[in-house]
Scaffold this motif. Structure first.
Motif, PDB file in Angstrom:
ATOM      1  N   THR A  95      30.873  13.486  28.348  1.00 35.51           N
ATOM      2  CA  THR A  95      30.515  13.750  29.748  1.00 35.51           C
ATOM      3  C   THR A  95      29.029  14.057  29.861  1.00 35.51           C
ATOM      4  O   THR A  95      28.395  14.496  28.899  1.00 35.51           O
ATOM      5  N   ARG A  96      28.509  13.821  31.053  1.00 37.39           N
ATOM      6  CA  ARG A  96      27.138  14.210  31.401  1.00 37.39           C
ATOM      7  C   ARG A  96      27.167  14.800  32.807  1.00 37.39           C
ATOM      8  O   ARG A  96      27.955  14.372  33.648  1.00 37.39           O
ATOM      9  N   GLN A  97      26.280  15.749  33.039  1.00 36.20           N
ATOM     10  CA  GLN A  97      26.192  16.343  34.371  1.00 36.20           C
ATOM     11  C   GLN A  97      24.893  15.915  35.053  1.00 36.20           C
ATOM     12  O   GLN A  97      23.882  15.655  34.387  1.00 36.20           O
ATOM     13  N   TYR A  98      24.938  15.845  36.377  1.00 30.40           N
ATOM     14  CA  TYR A  98      23.730  15.554  37.137  1.00 30.40           C
ATOM     15  C   TYR A  98      22.772  16.738  37.042  1.00 30.40           C
ATOM     16  O   TYR A  98      23.171  17.893  37.148  1.00 30.40           O
ATOM     17  N   LYS A  99      21.507  16.427  36.830  1.00 35.78           N
ATOM     18  CA  LYS A  99      20.469  17.451  36.768  1.00 35.78           C
ATOM     19  C   LYS A  99      19.705  17.497  38.093  1.00 35.78           C
ATOM     20  O   LYS A  99      19.758  16.546  38.884  1.00 35.78           O
ATOM     21  N   GLY A 100      18.977  18.575  38.291  1.00 41.63           N
ATOM     22  CA  GLY A 100      18.202  18.718  39.513  1.00 41.63           C
ATOM     23  C   GLY A 100      17.126  17.671  39.664  1.00 41.63           C
ATOM     24  O   GLY A 100      16.660  17.395  40.774  1.00 41.63           O
ATOM     25  N   THR A 101      16.735  17.051  38.551  1.00 43.32           N
ATOM     26  CA  THR A 101      15.679  16.029  38.577  1.00 43.32           C
ATOM     27  C   THR A 101      16.222  14.616  38.774  1.00 43.32           C
ATOM     28  O   THR A 101      15.449  13.678  38.902  1.00 43.32           O
ATOM     29  N   ASP A 102      17.544  14.466  38.785  1.00 45.95           N
ATOM     30  CA  ASP A 102      18.125  13.141  38.998  1.00 45.95           C
ATOM     31  C   ASP A 102      17.878  12.680  40.436  1.00 45.95           C
ATOM     32  O   ASP A 102      17.918  13.478  41.383  1.00 45.95           O
ATOM     33  N   LYS A 103      17.653  11.390  40.594  1.00 47.60           N
ATOM     34  CA  LYS A 103      17.354  10.807  41.900  1.00 47.60           C
ATOM     35  C   LYS A 103      18.442  11.150  42.923  1.00 47.60           C
ATOM     36  O   LYS A 103      18.140  11.497  44.071  1.00 47.60           O
ATOM     37  N   GLN A 104      19.703  11.059  42.504  1.00 52.13           N
ATOM     38  CA  GLN A 104      20.811  11.285  43.429  1.00 52.13           C
ATOM     39  C   GLN A 104      20.792  12.709  43.975  1.00 52.13           C
ATOM     40  O   GLN A 104      21.039  12.936  45.163  1.00 52.13           O
ATOM     41  N   VAL A 105      20.514  13.676  43.101  1.00 48.87           N
ATOM     42  CA  VAL A 105      20.484  15.080  43.518  1.00 48.87           C
ATOM     43  C   VAL A 105      19.274  15.342  44.410  1.00 48.87           C
ATOM     44  O   VAL A 105      19.376  16.010  45.443  1.00 48.87           O
ATOM     45  N   MET A 106      18.124  14.794  44.024  1.00 52.44           N
ATOM     46  CA  MET A 106      16.894  15.020  44.783  1.00 52.44           C
ATOM     47  C   MET A 106      16.987  14.433  46.194  1.00 52.44           C
ATOM     48  O   MET A 106      16.553  15.058  47.161  1.00 52.44           O
ATOM     49  N   GLU A 107      17.541  13.228  46.312  1.00 52.31           N
ATOM     50  CA  GLU A 107      17.626  12.596  47.623  1.00 52.31           C
ATOM     51  C   GLU A 107      18.752  13.177  48.480  1.00 52.31           C
ATOM     52  O   GLU A 107      18.771  13.002  49.701  1.00 52.31           O
ATOM     53  N   ASN A 108      19.679  13.873  47.849  1.00 50.24           N
ATOM     54  CA  ASN A 108      20.719  14.593  48.591  1.00 50.24           C
ATOM     55  C   ASN A 108      20.265  15.991  48.996  1.00 50.24           C
ATOM     56  O   ASN A 108      20.934  16.649  49.805  1.00 50.24           O
ATOM     57  N   GLN A 109      19.131  16.439  48.446  1.00 49.31           N
ATOM     58  CA  GLN A 109      18.705  17.819  48.650  1.00 49.31           C
ATOM     59  C   GLN A 109      18.474  18.204  50.121  1.00 49.31           C
ATOM     60  O   GLN A 109      18.860  19.304  50.525  1.00 49.31           O
ATOM     61  N   PRO A 110      17.848  17.352  50.946  1.00 45.64           N
ATOM     62  CA  PRO A 110      17.678  17.730  52.363  1.00 45.64           C
ATOM     63  C   PRO A 110      19.006  18.048  53.042  1.00 45.64           C
ATOM     64  O   PRO A 110      19.083  18.955  53.885  1.00 45.64           O
ATOM     65  N   PHE A 111      20.059  17.317  52.683  1.00 44.29           N
ATOM     66  CA  PHE A 111      21.388  17.567  53.237  1.00 44.29           C
ATOM     67  C   PHE A 111      21.939  18.882  52.696  1.00 44.29           C
ATOM     68  O   PHE A 111      22.554  19.658  53.432  1.00 44.29           O
ATOM     69  N   ALA A 112      21.678  19.136  51.405  1.00 42.88           N
ATOM     70  CA  ALA A 112      22.143  20.375  50.787  1.00 42.88           C
ATOM     71  C   ALA A 112      21.488  21.595  51.448  1.00 42.88           C
ATOM     72  O   ALA A 112      22.141  22.614  51.683  1.00 42.88           O
ATOM     73  N   SER A 113      20.219  21.466  51.773  1.00 41.52           N
ATOM     74  CA  SER A 113      19.495  22.580  52.402  1.00 41.52           C
ATOM     75  C   SER A 113      20.049  22.880  53.790  1.00 41.52           C
ATOM     76  O   SER A 113      20.219  24.046  54.175  1.00 41.52           O
ATOM     77  N   LYS A 114      20.356  21.828  54.570  1.00 43.73           N
ATOM     78  CA  LYS A 114      20.903  22.016  55.912  1.00 43.73           C
ATOM     79  C   LYS A 114      22.304  22.626  55.846  1.00 43.73           C
ATOM     80  O   LYS A 114      22.664  23.483  56.662  1.00 43.73           O
ATOM     81  N   ILE A 115      23.081  22.166  54.858  1.00 44.75           N
ATOM     82  CA  ILE A 115      24.438  22.700  54.686  1.00 44.75           C
ATOM     83  C   ILE A 115      24.389  24.181  54.331  1.00 44.75           C
ATOM     84  O   ILE A 115      25.155  24.995  54.861  1.00 44.75           O
ATOM     85  N   LEU A 116      23.464  24.552  53.443  1.00 42.55           N
ATOM     86  CA  LEU A 116      23.322  25.957  53.060  1.00 42.55           C
ATOM     87  C   LEU A 116      22.956  26.821  54.265  1.00 42.55           C
ATOM     88  O   LEU A 116      23.514  27.914  54.450  1.00 42.55           O
ATOM     89  N   LYS A 117      22.034  26.310  55.086  1.00 42.83           N
ATOM     90  CA  LYS A 117      21.613  27.054  56.280  1.00 42.83           C
ATOM     91  C   LYS A 117      22.800  27.252  57.231  1.00 42.83           C
ATOM     92  O   LYS A 117      22.999  28.350  57.793  1.00 42.83           O
ATOM     93  N   LEU A 118      23.598  26.229  57.433  1.00 43.18           N
ATOM     94  CA  LEU A 118      24.756  26.329  58.311  1.00 43.18           C
ATOM     95  C   LEU A 118      25.791  27.323  57.774  1.00 43.18           C
ATOM     96  O   LEU A 118      26.404  28.072  58.532  1.00 43.18           O
ATOM     97  N   LYS A 119      25.978  27.325  56.450  1.00 43.21           N
ATOM     98  CA  LYS A 119      26.917  28.269  55.836  1.00 43.21           C
ATOM     99  C   LYS A 119      26.424  29.711  55.996  1.00 43.21           C
ATOM    100  O   LYS A 119      27.222  30.625  56.224  1.00 43.21           O
ATOM    101  N   GLN A 120      25.110  29.879  55.884  1.00 44.97           N
ATOM    102  CA  GLN A 120      24.542  31.214  56.088  1.00 44.97           C
ATOM    103  C   GLN A 120      24.724  31.656  57.544  1.00 44.97           C
ATOM    104  O   GLN A 120      25.016  32.828  57.816  1.00 44.97           O
TER     105      GLN A 120
END
Length: 342
Positions: A131-156
């Motif tokens: 197995t391998r895990q996605y890292k913070g530097t992977d393209k998929q994680v980085m390009e999903n980050q703006p969505f992750a930030s908005k989701i975190l704000k909404l949860k807060q």
């Protein structure tokens, strides 16, 4: 295939013990019954415990200073296309590892007792991971980050609404979160890709721990040497030194292809990587000159590696420097990701 060789470090210092690295490599065995576990192995045996590996590697560091590497890590990551050629991932990768380490020793310009070093002169242990895990530097994680930030704000905000410190609708925020989860550009099995998530598909790869000292604990063998091959006078004696990574990488690829009857496409070859780094124009010229089927497969490989196919030149006229510069970053990433070359 992607192969890396590195000295293990802890911050700015070299690790004085292999224990932390061995413990890290044991993570996949957690929760598994004995029959399901992947064990450390080497040229001679199939099953070594973590305790045995630590004792043997840590005990083979005679006369090495604190500022010198005690061991090296070799990571071998076949592409998913290469892995499809295997009949049994674990068994086949163990066999390949043993052949690969023969290539490793031949890349040294060293002699022990007047003879070129051989597989019996080195001390190593290897382990297969699946197995391998996605890292913070992977393209998929980085390009999903703006969505992750908005989701975190909404949860807060939901938490604040529940505590009564913010006015608003919990249901509306939850609906917006669900919409953002679906809208994130990179998904896996219907879920937004995040750091730490297991990657899909066959992710089998090899970790190899190689002692800096030879099996007799008397000769230092460094694959990190800046010399490919040279002779130097030490204490009045002519001594050979050096490690040729280019030779090792080339042979590693050839050994894989021969062992598994793998038909390698130009776009995924070590030769292609070198050509791209040294002369991008020549790289694309060769790519365009491939037979139709091979060229189509090469473009498919590049596309899966994240290279923008729409920008790849389709004729000699388009081989302009500006186009190559635009593509260079994307192909550099593809090479490092293990999809192209070594």
């Amino acid at each position: 295939m992607y192969i890396s060789i590195s000295a293990q470090t802890m911050g700015s210092n070299f690790s004085q013990s292999v224990s932390d690295f061995v413990e890290y490599l044991e993570k996949e065995n957690q929760g598994l019954v004995l029959e399901e576990r992947e064990h450390f192995f080497n040229q001679y045996s199939e099953e070594f415990s973590a305790k045995e590996v630590i004792k043997d590697i840590d005990g083979n560091t005679a006369k090495l200073k604190k500022k010198e590497p005690k061991f090296y890590s070799i990571t071998v990551s076949p592409s998913q296309r290469e892995l499809k050629q295997l009949q049994n991932s674990s068994k086949d990768l163990k066999h390949y590892t043993r052949e690969l380490m023969k290539d490793y020793v031949t890349a040294f310009n060293r002699e022990i007792n007047g003879k070129p070093i051989n597989i019996n002169d080195i001390k190593y242990y290897a382990k297969i991971e699946h197995t391998r895990q996605y890292k913070g530097t992977d393209k998929q994680v980085m390009e999903n980050q703006p969505f992750a930030s908005k989701i975190l704000k909404l949860k807060q905000d939901i938490r604040k609404i529940e505590l009564g410190t913010l006015e608003g609708s919990v249901k509306k925020n939850e609906q917006e979160i669900a919409k953002l989860e679906r809208s994130a550009p990179y998904q896996l099995n219907g879920k937004r890709i995040v750091q730490g998530m297991n990657k899909g598909g066959n992710q089998s790869h090899i970790h190899i721990i190689v002692s800096r000292k030879d099996a007799s604990n008397s000769v230092s063998l460094s694959p990190g040497s800046k010399y490919k091959a040279s002779d130097v006078m030490i204490d009045g004696k002519l001594v050979k030194r050096g490690f040729d990574r280019d030779t090792f990488f080339s042979k590693a690829e050839q050994t894989f292809d021969k062992t598994f009857a793998y038909k390698r496409n130009y776009a995924e070859s070590y030769k292609a990587k070198k050509a791209f780094v040294k002369n991008p124009n020549a790289y694309f010229s060769t790519l365009l000159g491939l037979p139709t089927h091979e060229k189509a497969l090469a473009f498919n490989i590049l596309g899966k590696a994240g290279v923008p196919i729409v920008d790849i030149p389709t004729n000699q006229v388009q081989l302009a420097l500006k186009t190559i510069r635009t593509l260079k970053r994307g192909i550099d990433i593809a090479i490092k990701s293990g999809s192209i070359g070594i």
